[in-house]
Design a protein around this motif. Structure first.
Motif, short mmCIF file in Angstrom:
data_model
loop_
_atom_site.label_atom_id
_atom_site.label_comp_id
_atom_site.label_asym_id
_atom_site.label_seq_id
_atom_site.Cartn_x
_atom_site.Cartn_y
_atom_site.Cartn_z
N LEU A 6 67.81 27.57 -9.79
CA LEU A 6 68.10 26.79 -8.59
C LEU A 6 67.36 27.34 -7.36
CD1 LEU A 6 69.77 24.53 -7.27
CD2 LEU A 6 71.67 26.15 -7.08
N LEU A 58 73.41 19.37 -4.59
CA LEU A 58 73.07 19.51 -6.01
C LEU A 58 73.21 18.15 -6.70
CD1 LEU A 58 74.46 22.98 -7.10
CD2 LEU A 58 72.39 22.40 -5.84
N ASP A 105 76.54 17.30 -8.63
CA ASP A 105 77.86 17.48 -8.00
C ASP A 105 78.16 16.24 -7.15
OD1 ASP A 105 78.79 19.89 -8.97
OD2 ASP A 105 77.72 21.07 -7.47
N TYR A 123 81.07 29.74 -11.02
CA TYR A 123 80.52 29.40 -9.71
C TYR A 123 80.02 30.63 -8.99
CZ TYR A 123 83.26 25.18 -10.55
OH TYR A 123 83.78 24.04 -11.09
N SER A 124 79.61 30.39 -7.72
CA SER A 124 79.35 31.50 -6.81
C SER A 124 80.66 31.78 -6.08
CB SER A 124 78.26 31.05 -5.82
OG SER A 124 78.00 32.05 -4.91
N GLU A 148 77.01 35.36 -7.88
CA GLU A 148 76.86 34.24 -8.80
C GLU A 148 77.57 34.53 -10.12
OE1 GLU A 148 75.50 31.31 -8.20
OE2 GLU A 148 75.32 30.49 -10.21
N LYS A 149 78.41 33.61 -10.53
CA LYS A 149 79.10 33.68 -11.81
C LYS A 149 79.67 35.07 -12.11
CE LYS A 149 76.97 29.56 -13.50
NZ LYS A 149 76.02 29.20 -12.47
N ILE A 161 81.48 28.18 -4.23
CA ILE A 161 80.50 27.26 -3.63
C ILE A 161 80.41 26.05 -4.54
CG2 ILE A 161 78.10 26.90 -2.99
CD1 ILE A 161 77.84 29.79 -2.29
N LEU A 162 80.55 24.86 -3.93
CA LEU A 162 80.57 23.63 -4.74
C LEU A 162 79.47 22.65 -4.34
CD1 LEU A 162 84.44 23.01 -5.03
CD2 LEU A 162 82.92 24.06 -6.70
N GLY A 163 78.25 23.04 -4.57
CA GLY A 163 77.15 22.08 -4.58
C GLY A 163 76.64 21.51 -3.26
N TYR A 189 75.14 22.60 0.77
CA TYR A 189 74.65 23.70 1.59
C TYR A 189 73.92 23.14 2.81
CZ TYR A 189 74.61 25.68 -3.22
OH TYR A 189 74.92 26.05 -4.50
N GLN A 238 68.27 32.81 -8.54
CA GLN A 238 69.52 32.19 -8.09
C GLN A 238 69.51 31.96 -6.58
OE1 GLN A 238 71.78 30.99 -9.99
NE2 GLN A 238 71.21 31.92 -11.96
N THR A 263 72.11 31.67 -4.88
CA THR A 263 73.16 32.57 -4.40
C THR A 263 72.58 33.93 -4.00
OG1 THR A 263 74.81 31.50 -5.76
CG2 THR A 263 75.29 33.77 -5.11
N ARG A 284 85.53 17.00 -5.77
CA ARG A 284 84.19 17.20 -6.31
C ARG A 284 84.21 17.10 -7.83
NH1 ARG A 284 82.75 21.68 -9.86
NH2 ARG A 284 80.50 21.86 -9.73
C1 G1P Z 1 75.28 26.12 -9.40
C2 G1P Z 1 75.17 27.34 -8.47
C3 G1P Z 1 76.55 27.96 -8.22
C4 G1P Z 1 77.49 26.89 -7.69
C5 G1P Z 1 77.55 25.72 -8.71
C6 G1P Z 1 78.45 24.57 -8.24
O1 G1P Z 1 75.65 26.58 -10.68
O2 G1P Z 1 74.27 28.28 -9.03
O3 G1P Z 1 76.43 28.99 -7.27
O4 G1P Z 1 78.77 27.48 -7.49
O5 G1P Z 1 76.24 25.19 -8.92
O6 G1P Z 1 77.92 23.89 -7.22
P1 G1P Z 1 75.41 25.67 -12.01
O7 G1P Z 1 76.45 24.60 -11.99
O8 G1P Z 1 74.02 25.12 -11.90
O9 G1P Z 1 75.57 26.62 -13.16
#
Ligand code: G1P
Length: 293
Positions: A109, A129, A132, A169-170, A189-190, A202-204, A206, A228, A230, A251
């Motif tokens: 990302l 994203l 999302d 998520y982050s 991250e994760k 964090i949900l998609g 920014y 990443q 993040t 979401r």
């Molecule tokens: C991505 C981001 C993560 C975020 C998540 C949800 O992860 O890397 O930080 O919390 O989207 O928006 P992914 O869903 O691509 O694994």
């Protein structure tokens, strides 16, 4: 600070939605009557965004075709006086100025967002994203832009998730500022359970300043061997103000089947034509059957 541009990373391979995504990009799967990507673009446009860059890849040209004119189809619709349908296909092509750039390799990302540098220049910009999808009264990215502009800060959209879910998520380290706005001090991250900062994920969504590009240039691959976003943002929040907005809305992660089905049902309920009533009766009937077992 004025946010006029948005970037939609949509270059993922869609491996959580196979076989449907073997030839159809996951962003082109329909939620009721519109593809996922259209909901994202509409959210950006409703938030005052004028120019949108989609970061795509070589398997996703169906997306650029979708936002183009379709003269043969439109002629046919005019001749058969299907003006509502005509309006719906023209609108997708005229909604915004849409630009495309390809991410030539799937390197994460952070790498995808870094492909937006030439498009963004030195303005603050929104990131949405591509899988999302939000359902809200007020567009979620609009909530973030308003808060970012007010506080002169970059911003991330957040909500509390369950303790078992945060590792997807982050995770954010935050302290309250006012109302739904918090200051961001750190993130990871994760995280494994012992590493998480909180259950604020964090949900998609920014709002970032262009400082992120120089930072991403120097961000090595992190979780999963990918660059990443993040990891870049954790450096950004150490050098300039960043807020988290606990946004109003629901979401859906349409990049996995469960999230996609939930979104389909929720949007189907909005559709009208008796679908809501049908679904309510249908579920009540199923519940009765289950209870009888
Ligand atoms: C991505 C981001 C993560 C975020 C998540 C949800 O992860 O890397 O930080 O919390 O989207 O928006 P992914 O869903 O691509 O694994």
């Amino acid at each position: 600070m004025k946010v006029r541009k948005a970037v939609i990373p949509a270059a993922g391979l869609g491996t959580r939605m196979l076989p449907a995504t073997k030839t159809v990009p996951k962003e082109m799967l329909p939620l009721v009557d519109k593809p996922v990507i259209q909901y994202i673009i509409e959210e950006a446009v409703a938030s005052g965004i004028e120019d949108i860059l989609i970061v795509t890849n070589r398997a996703k040209s169906a997306m650029d075709d979708y936002f183009d004119y379709t003269p043969e189809l439109e002629d046919r619709l005019i001749r058969s006086e299907k003006f509502a349908e005509l309006e719906s296909v023209r609108r997708t092509a005229d909604m915004a100025n849409i630009f495309y750039v390809r991410q030539k390799e799937t390197l994460g990302l952070g790498h995808a967002v870094n492909r937006a540098r030439r498009f963004v220049g030195d303005e603050p910009f929104a990131v949405l994203l591509g899988d999302d999808v939000m359902m809200s009264q007020k567009p979620v990215i609009g909530q973030l832009i308003e808060a970012a502009e007010k506080h002169g800060a970059s911003a991330v959209g957040t909500q509390l998730v369950s303790p078992d879910a945060i590792s997807r998520y982050s995770s954010l380290k935050v302290t309250p500022i006012e109302g739904r706005v918090m200051r961001v001090h750190d993130m990871n991250e994760k995280p494994r359970p012992a590493e998480k900062f909180s259950d604020y994920a964090i949900l998609g969504r920014y709002v970032l300043t262009s400082e992120i590009f120089g930072i991403l240039d120097n961000t090595p691959p992190g979780h999963g061997g990918e660059v990443q976003l993040t990891d870049g943002m954790r450096k950004l929040c150490a050098v300039s103000p960043m807020i988290a907005v606990d946004f109003e809305g629901r979401r859906y992660d349409t990049g996995n089947l469960k999230g996609f089905l939930e979104a389909t049902i929720d949007f189907a309920l909005e559709y009208g034509d008796g679908v809501g009533e049908w679904l309510t009766d249908f579920i009540a009937e199923k519940a009765r059957l289950l209870a009888g077992k």
